[in-house]
Scaffold this motif. Structure first.
Motif, PDB file in Angstrom:
ATOM      1  N   LEU A   1       9.756  10.550  -8.919  1.00  0.00           N
ATOM      2  CA  LEU A   1       9.418   9.148  -8.634  1.00  0.00           C
ATOM      3  C   LEU A   1       7.914   8.914  -8.617  1.00  0.00           C
ATOM      4  O   LEU A   1       7.432   7.898  -9.110  1.00  0.00           O
ATOM      5  CB  LEU A   1      10.027   8.712  -7.303  1.00  0.00           C
ATOM      6  CG  LEU A   1      11.548   8.622  -7.264  1.00  0.00           C
ATOM      7  CD1 LEU A   1      12.033   8.322  -5.850  1.00  0.00           C
ATOM      8  CD2 LEU A   1      12.051   7.578  -8.240  1.00  0.00           C
ATOM      9  N   LEU A   2       7.164   9.852  -8.057  1.00  0.00           N
ATOM     10  CA  LEU A   2       5.728   9.670  -7.960  1.00  0.00           C
ATOM     11  C   LEU A   2       5.027   9.868  -9.305  1.00  0.00           C
ATOM     12  O   LEU A   2       3.933   9.328  -9.519  1.00  0.00           O
ATOM     13  CB  LEU A   2       5.126  10.629  -6.923  1.00  0.00           C
ATOM     14  CG  LEU A   2       5.526  10.322  -5.473  1.00  0.00           C
ATOM     15  CD1 LEU A   2       5.003  11.415  -4.546  1.00  0.00           C
ATOM     16  CD2 LEU A   2       4.996   8.955  -5.048  1.00  0.00           C
ATOM     17  N   ARG A   3       5.643  10.590 -10.222  1.00  0.00           N
ATOM     18  CA  ARG A   3       5.082  10.767 -11.557  1.00  0.00           C
ATOM     19  C   ARG A   3       5.475   9.665 -12.527  1.00  0.00           C
ATOM     20  O   ARG A   3       4.885   9.552 -13.594  1.00  0.00           O
ATOM     21  CB  ARG A   3       5.537  12.096 -12.130  1.00  0.00           C
ATOM     22  CG  ARG A   3       4.840  13.274 -11.571  1.00  0.00           C
ATOM     23  CD  ARG A   3       5.275  14.502 -12.295  1.00  0.00           C
ATOM     24  NE  ARG A   3       4.398  15.611 -12.020  1.00  0.00           N
ATOM     25  CZ  ARG A   3       4.667  16.846 -12.339  1.00  0.00           C
ATOM     26  NH1 ARG A   3       5.803  17.146 -12.937  1.00  0.00           N
ATOM     27  NH2 ARG A   3       3.814  17.808 -12.056  1.00  0.00           N
ATOM     28  N   ALA A   4       6.492   8.901 -12.183  1.00  0.00           N
ATOM     29  CA  ALA A   4       6.990   7.858 -13.089  1.00  0.00           C
ATOM     30  C   ALA A   4       5.907   6.827 -13.343  1.00  0.00           C
ATOM     31  O   ALA A   4       5.149   6.477 -12.436  1.00  0.00           O
ATOM     32  CB  ALA A   4       8.229   7.193 -12.501  1.00  0.00           C
ATOM     33  N   PRO A   5       5.826   6.317 -14.572  1.00  0.00           N
ATOM     34  CA  PRO A   5       4.849   5.270 -14.847  1.00  0.00           C
ATOM     35  C   PRO A   5       5.168   4.017 -14.054  1.00  0.00           C
ATOM     36  O   PRO A   5       6.336   3.708 -13.785  1.00  0.00           O
ATOM     37  CB  PRO A   5       4.983   5.014 -16.356  1.00  0.00           C
ATOM     38  CG  PRO A   5       6.259   5.655 -16.761  1.00  0.00           C
ATOM     39  CD  PRO A   5       6.635   6.662 -15.715  1.00  0.00           C
ATOM     40  N   VAL A   6       4.124   3.314 -13.647  1.00  0.00           N
ATOM     41  CA  VAL A   6       4.294   2.072 -12.901  1.00  0.00           C
ATOM     42  C   VAL A   6       4.915   1.031 -13.799  1.00  0.00           C
ATOM     43  O   VAL A   6       4.478   0.809 -14.936  1.00  0.00           O
ATOM     44  CB  VAL A   6       2.932   1.580 -12.355  1.00  0.00           C
ATOM     45  CG1 VAL A   6       3.092   0.269 -11.621  1.00  0.00           C
ATOM     46  CG2 VAL A   6       2.316   2.631 -11.458  1.00  0.00           C
ATOM     47  N   GLN A   7       5.972   0.392 -13.319  1.00  0.00           N
ATOM     48  CA  GLN A   7       6.693  -0.622 -14.114  1.00  0.00           C
ATOM     49  C   GLN A   7       6.031  -1.983 -13.979  1.00  0.00           C
ATOM     50  O   GLN A   7       5.672  -2.419 -12.980  1.00  0.00           O
ATOM     51  CB  GLN A   7       8.133  -0.715 -13.637  1.00  0.00           C
ATOM     52  CG  GLN A   7       8.874   0.588 -13.710  1.00  0.00           C
ATOM     53  CD  GLN A   7       9.291   0.963 -15.116  1.00  0.00           C
ATOM     54  OE1 GLN A   7       9.555   0.113 -15.949  1.00  0.00           O
ATOM     55  NE2 GLN A   7       9.331   2.246 -15.385  1.00  0.00           N
TER      56      GLN A   7
ATOM     57  N   GLY B   1       0.773  -1.223   0.000  1.00  0.00           N
ATOM     58  CA  GLY B   1       0.000   0.000   0.000  1.00  0.00           C
ATOM     59  C   GLY B   1       0.813   1.287   0.000  1.00  0.00           C
ATOM     60  O   GLY B   1       0.249   2.367   0.144  1.00  0.00           O
ATOM     61  N   PHE B   2       2.126   1.195  -0.182  1.00  0.00           N
ATOM     62  CA  PHE B   2       2.955   2.397  -0.207  1.00  0.00           C
ATOM     63  C   PHE B   2       3.221   2.827  -1.644  1.00  0.00           C
ATOM     64  O   PHE B   2       3.389   2.005  -2.533  1.00  0.00           O
ATOM     65  CB  PHE B   2       4.292   2.167   0.518  1.00  0.00           C
ATOM     66  CG  PHE B   2       4.129   2.054   2.002  1.00  0.00           C
ATOM     67  CD1 PHE B   2       3.998   3.191   2.778  1.00  0.00           C
ATOM     68  CD2 PHE B   2       4.076   0.816   2.609  1.00  0.00           C
ATOM     69  CE1 PHE B   2       3.831   3.091   4.150  1.00  0.00           C
ATOM     70  CE2 PHE B   2       3.904   0.705   3.984  1.00  0.00           C
ATOM     71  CZ  PHE B   2       3.782   1.844   4.756  1.00  0.00           C
ATOM     72  N   ASP B   3       3.275   4.133  -1.843  1.00  0.00           N
ATOM     73  CA  ASP B   3       3.582   4.698  -3.150  1.00  0.00           C
ATOM     74  C   ASP B   3       5.062   5.041  -3.280  1.00  0.00           C
ATOM     75  O   ASP B   3       5.563   5.203  -4.391  1.00  0.00           O
ATOM     76  CB  ASP B   3       2.747   5.966  -3.375  1.00  0.00           C
ATOM     77  CG  ASP B   3       1.263   5.640  -3.381  1.00  0.00           C
ATOM     78  OD1 ASP B   3       0.808   5.009  -4.353  1.00  0.00           O
ATOM     79  OD2 ASP B   3       0.572   5.997  -2.407  1.00  0.00           O
TER      80      ASP B   3
END
Length: 133
Positions: free
Chosen positions: A127-133, A57-59
């Motif tokens: 980091l928070l804007r980066a697309p999820v890998q 649950g962490f971003d």
């Protein structure tokens, strides 16, 4: 990019309460107008980092590489090795020349001590804007 409707959860690890406080003061409740608010979970020991991260649950996780007795660099490597869905990791290094250690740990970003609010904020936004890998 994370969902805009829910707050972003950030784990902040350091054995030093002042370091945890500096991270939160540097980032504030909203690190960028285009991102949701931040909520923080403070952790002071290595085993608690693992326990909290296992819950998920962490971003983002911000790990103090200078923490003792368990440093954030080793924890970062362990998390990347063990968690299938590991969020981005940012490590706080002892000095700028230690950035290579962050690469070894597989953390996505590193910011040196003392904490520069602008540099930390820019790294976190990236980091928070980066697309999820």
């Amino acid at each position: 990019m994370p969902e805009a409707s829910r707050p972003l959860r950030v784990l902040v690890y350091s054995d030093n309460p002042r370091t945890r406080e500096q991270v939160q003061l540097a980032l504030g409740k909203r690190v960028h107008p285009d991102l949701p608010e931040l909520t923080y979970v403070e952790v002071a020991t290595g085993p608690m980092v693992i326990a909290e991260m296992d819950k998920g649950g962490f971003d983002l996780a911000i790990l103090d590489g200078e923490a003792t007795p368990v440093g954030g660099l080793g924890i970062a490597k362990q998390l990347k090795d063990e968690l299938d869905d590991c969020p981005p990791l940012l490590v706080l290094t002892g000095r700028a020349d230690d950035a290579w250690l962050a690469k070894w740990s597989r953390a996505e970003a590193a910011v040196p001590h003392p904490i520069d609010p602008i540099r930390l904020g820019e790294a976190v936004v990236s980091l928070l804007r980066a697309p999820v890998q």
